[in-house]
Design a protein around this motif. Structure first.
Motif, PDB file in Angstrom:
ATOM      1  N   LYS A 142       0.832  -1.201   0.000  1.00  0.00           N
ATOM      2  CA  LYS A 142       0.000   0.000   0.000  1.00  0.00           C
ATOM      3  C   LYS A 142       0.871   1.257   0.000  1.00  0.00           C
ATOM      4  O   LYS A 142       1.987   1.256   0.556  1.00  0.00           O
ATOM      5  N   ALA A 143       0.369   2.305  -0.600  1.00  0.00           N
ATOM      6  CA  ALA A 143       0.976   3.620  -0.470  1.00  0.00           C
ATOM      7  C   ALA A 143       0.429   4.273   0.800  1.00  0.00           C
ATOM      8  O   ALA A 143      -0.344   3.660   1.553  1.00  0.00           O
ATOM      9  N   VAL A 144       0.826   5.517   1.045  1.00  0.00           N
ATOM     10  CA  VAL A 144       0.355   6.237   2.222  1.00  0.00           C
ATOM     11  C   VAL A 144      -0.499   7.415   1.759  1.00  0.00           C
ATOM     12  O   VAL A 144       0.014   8.397   1.213  1.00  0.00           O
ATOM     13  N   SER A 145      -1.811   7.296   1.940  1.00  0.00           N
ATOM     14  CA  SER A 145      -2.721   8.402   1.662  1.00  0.00           C
ATOM     15  C   SER A 145      -2.730   9.340   2.868  1.00  0.00           C
ATOM     16  O   SER A 145      -2.228   9.003   3.943  1.00  0.00           O
ATOM     17  N   ASP A 146      -3.318  10.509   2.705  1.00  0.00           N
ATOM     18  CA  ASP A 146      -3.494  11.384   3.862  1.00  0.00           C
ATOM     19  C   ASP A 146      -4.388  10.714   4.900  1.00  0.00           C
ATOM     20  O   ASP A 146      -4.167  10.845   6.100  1.00  0.00           O
ATOM     21  N   VAL A 147      -5.396   9.990   4.428  1.00  0.00           N
ATOM     22  CA  VAL A 147      -6.254   9.190   5.307  1.00  0.00           C
ATOM     23  C   VAL A 147      -6.447   7.829   4.654  1.00  0.00           C
ATOM     24  O   VAL A 147      -6.944   7.752   3.523  1.00  0.00           O
ATOM     25  N   ASP A 148      -6.049   6.772   5.334  1.00  0.00           N
ATOM     26  CA  ASP A 148      -6.267   5.409   4.863  1.00  0.00           C
ATOM     27  C   ASP A 148      -7.130   4.670   5.876  1.00  0.00           C
ATOM     28  O   ASP A 148      -6.863   4.711   7.081  1.00  0.00           O
ATOM     29  N   VAL A 149      -8.160   4.001   5.372  1.00  0.00           N
ATOM     30  CA  VAL A 149      -9.028   3.187   6.219  1.00  0.00           C
ATOM     31  C   VAL A 149      -9.075   1.797   5.590  1.00  0.00           C
ATOM     32  O   VAL A 149      -9.758   1.567   4.590  1.00  0.00           O
ATOM     33  N   GLY A 150      -8.315   0.872   6.160  1.00  0.00           N
ATOM     34  CA  GLY A 150      -8.288  -0.495   5.655  1.00  0.00           C
ATOM     35  C   GLY A 150      -9.310  -1.346   6.380  1.00  0.00           C
ATOM     36  O   GLY A 150      -9.319  -1.396   7.619  1.00  0.00           O
ATOM     37  N   LEU A 151     -10.167  -2.020   5.630  1.00  0.00           N
ATOM     38  CA  LEU A 151     -11.265  -2.800   6.215  1.00  0.00           C
ATOM     39  C   LEU A 151     -11.000  -4.300   6.065  1.00  0.00           C
ATOM     40  O   LEU A 151     -10.399  -4.739   5.080  1.00  0.00           O
ATOM     41  N   PRO A 152     -11.499  -5.106   6.999  1.00  0.00           N
ATOM     42  CA  PRO A 152     -11.327  -6.556   6.885  1.00  0.00           C
ATOM     43  C   PRO A 152     -12.249  -7.155   5.830  1.00  0.00           C
ATOM     44  O   PRO A 152     -13.302  -6.590   5.512  1.00  0.00           O
ATOM     45  N   ASP A 153     -11.850  -8.293   5.300  1.00  0.00           N
ATOM     46  CA  ASP A 153     -12.695  -9.015   4.354  1.00  0.00           C
ATOM     47  C   ASP A 153     -14.075  -9.242   4.960  1.00  0.00           C
ATOM     48  O   ASP A 153     -14.210  -9.527   6.155  1.00  0.00           O
ATOM     49  N   GLY A 154     -15.100  -9.136   4.103  1.00  0.00           N
ATOM     50  CA  GLY A 154     -16.448  -9.420   4.532  1.00  0.00           C
ATOM     51  C   GLY A 154     -17.166  -8.286   5.212  1.00  0.00           C
ATOM     52  O   GLY A 154     -18.307  -8.452   5.659  1.00  0.00           O
ATOM     53  N   THR A 155     -16.521  -7.111   5.307  1.00  0.00           N
ATOM     54  CA  THR A 155     -17.190  -5.962   5.918  1.00  0.00           C
ATOM     55  C   THR A 155     -18.493  -5.680   5.173  1.00  0.00           C
ATOM     56  O   THR A 155     -18.502  -5.526   3.949  1.00  0.00           O
ATOM     57  N   GLY A 156     -19.582  -5.617   5.897  1.00  0.00           N
ATOM     58  CA  GLY A 156     -20.896  -5.371   5.306  1.00  0.00           C
ATOM     59  C   GLY A 156     -21.348  -3.939   5.489  1.00  0.00           C
ATOM     60  O   GLY A 156     -20.589  -3.067   5.940  1.00  0.00           O
ATOM     61  N   ASP A 157     -22.616  -3.702   5.167  1.00  0.00           N
ATOM     62  CA  ASP A 157     -23.148  -2.342   5.112  1.00  0.00           C
ATOM     63  C   ASP A 157     -22.935  -1.569   6.417  1.00  0.00           C
ATOM     64  O   ASP A 157     -22.417  -0.442   6.402  1.00  0.00           O
ATOM     65  N   ALA A 158     -23.358  -2.131   7.536  1.00  0.00           N
ATOM     66  CA  ALA A 158     -23.367  -1.376   8.787  1.00  0.00           C
ATOM     67  C   ALA A 158     -21.964  -0.963   9.213  1.00  0.00           C
ATOM     68  O   ALA A 158     -21.713   0.215   9.524  1.00  0.00           O
ATOM     69  N   ALA A 159     -21.028  -1.915   9.213  1.00  0.00           N
ATOM     70  CA  ALA A 159     -19.663  -1.603   9.643  1.00  0.00           C
ATOM     71  C   ALA A 159     -18.983  -0.661   8.659  1.00  0.00           C
ATOM     72  O   ALA A 159     -18.212   0.226   9.055  1.00  0.00           O
ATOM     73  N   TYR A 160     -19.258  -0.846   7.380  1.00  0.00           N
ATOM     74  CA  TYR A 160     -18.673   0.024   6.351  1.00  0.00           C
ATOM     75  C   TYR A 160     -19.138   1.462   6.552  1.00  0.00           C
ATOM     76  O   TYR A 160     -18.332   2.400   6.570  1.00  0.00           O
TER      77      TYR A 160
END
Length: 300
Positions: free
Chosen positions: A187-205
């Motif tokens: 990965k590169a470094v964005s000003d803001v990075d939000v990495g999510l786990p596999d299977g993240t659904g609507d509510a958590a996203y």
């Protein structure tokens, strides 16, 4: 009517073994018509070499424009850079720039292509030839159309190329929310990075988006948001690892537009990723994003 930049040459023929869904760039217009939507069509201008070379190296810029890209780079891209692909690439960049300029005047406009966020200074990668987001942002800033610009990237893959290309530009904010274990591996470094786990659904996203996007935009106060609205975070996407439903995508898009409007920013959207054997189903997801964004503006 929704202002949409599109060109018949957004579709370029590729070899049969290439899995990239090029036809979706034609089908998204069909999907908008199928939904009973009247669009205000705009033809993009091809982006000039001067602006491409401000982001990409002169050597890579010239190789792309001459359709003479090193085969090793073509393998990183995933398809050959033929004259038709070159033409498509410079038109796609022009469409993102054109949509951005029109959004500044109208509040919202869409490019029915674009979002090539993996392309780096000296190479393309991951189905991306030229980084339209970084090129458009660089030109808009250089010509004084905006003072600050934010790239909000919600493709399932990190916007690594955009982050790297704009890393030294303090007037540009890069925000990427993506599947952490997906491509690219490094990965590169964005000003803001939000990495999510596999299977993240609507509510958590949506919770993660609500926790991270408003503070970033409220601090930065951009004049314009370039929204990389990839639909490859959909549960049925071939290359995605997240699990958003149609309703989740719609809520995502409403939230992004609402947040942009609350900080006084116009918004221009680009297609980004979306993959699957049923190309029309993918095109309908992209069309739904454009419709949702336009309705959110109209309702304000």
């Amino acid at each position: 009517m929704i202002p949409v930049f599109h060109h018949p040459e957004y579709v370029a023929e590729l070899p049969g073994h290439v899995s990239f869904p090029m036809s979706k760039y034609r089908l998204v217009v069909d999907a908008l018509a199928e939904a009973g939507t009247e669009i205000e069509p705009h033809l993009p201008d091809a982006m000039e070499r001067e602006w491409i070379a401000r982001v990409h190296t002169p050597a890579y810029t010239d190789a792309v424009l001459a359709s003479a890209v090193d085969p090793r780079i073509e393998r990183r891209i995933g398809f050959p850079v033929t004259p038709r692909v070159t033409r498509r690439s410079v038109l796609s960049v022009g469409g993102t720039h054109g949509a951005a300029r029109l959004a500044l005047a109208r509040g919202y406009a869409a490019n029915a292509a674009g979002g090539s966020h993996h392309a780096l200074a000296e190479t393309g990668a991951g189905y991306c030839v030229l980084n339209d987001l970084a090129i458009a942002a660089t030109r808009l800033l250089a010509e004084g159309h905006v003072r600050r610009i934010a790239i909000v990237d919600l493709d399932v893959h990190q916007g690594d190329g955009t982050a790297a290309l704009l890393a030294d530009e303090p007037r540009a904010l890069t925000y990427s929310m993506h599947a952490e274990k997906n491509f690219p591996a490094r990965k590169a470094v964005s000003d803001v990075d939000v990495g999510l786990p596999d299977g993240t659904g609507d509510a958590a996203y949506l919770d993660a988006l609500a926790e991270t996007l408003p503070p970033a935009l409220e601090r930065f106060r951009p004049d314009l948001v370039l929204y990389q609205a990839g639909v490859d975070c959909h549960v049925d996407d071939k290359l995605g690892r997240l699990a958003l439903t149609d309703a989740g995508l719609a809520a995502r898009d409403r939230f992004v537009m609402g947040t942009a409007r609350r900080v006084g920013a116009a918004l221009a959207s680009v297609l980004g990723g979306g993959y699957g054997a049923d190309r029309m189903a993918v095109a309908r997801r992209h069309a739904a994003t454009i419709l949702t964004l336009a309705r959110e503006v109209a309702a304000a």
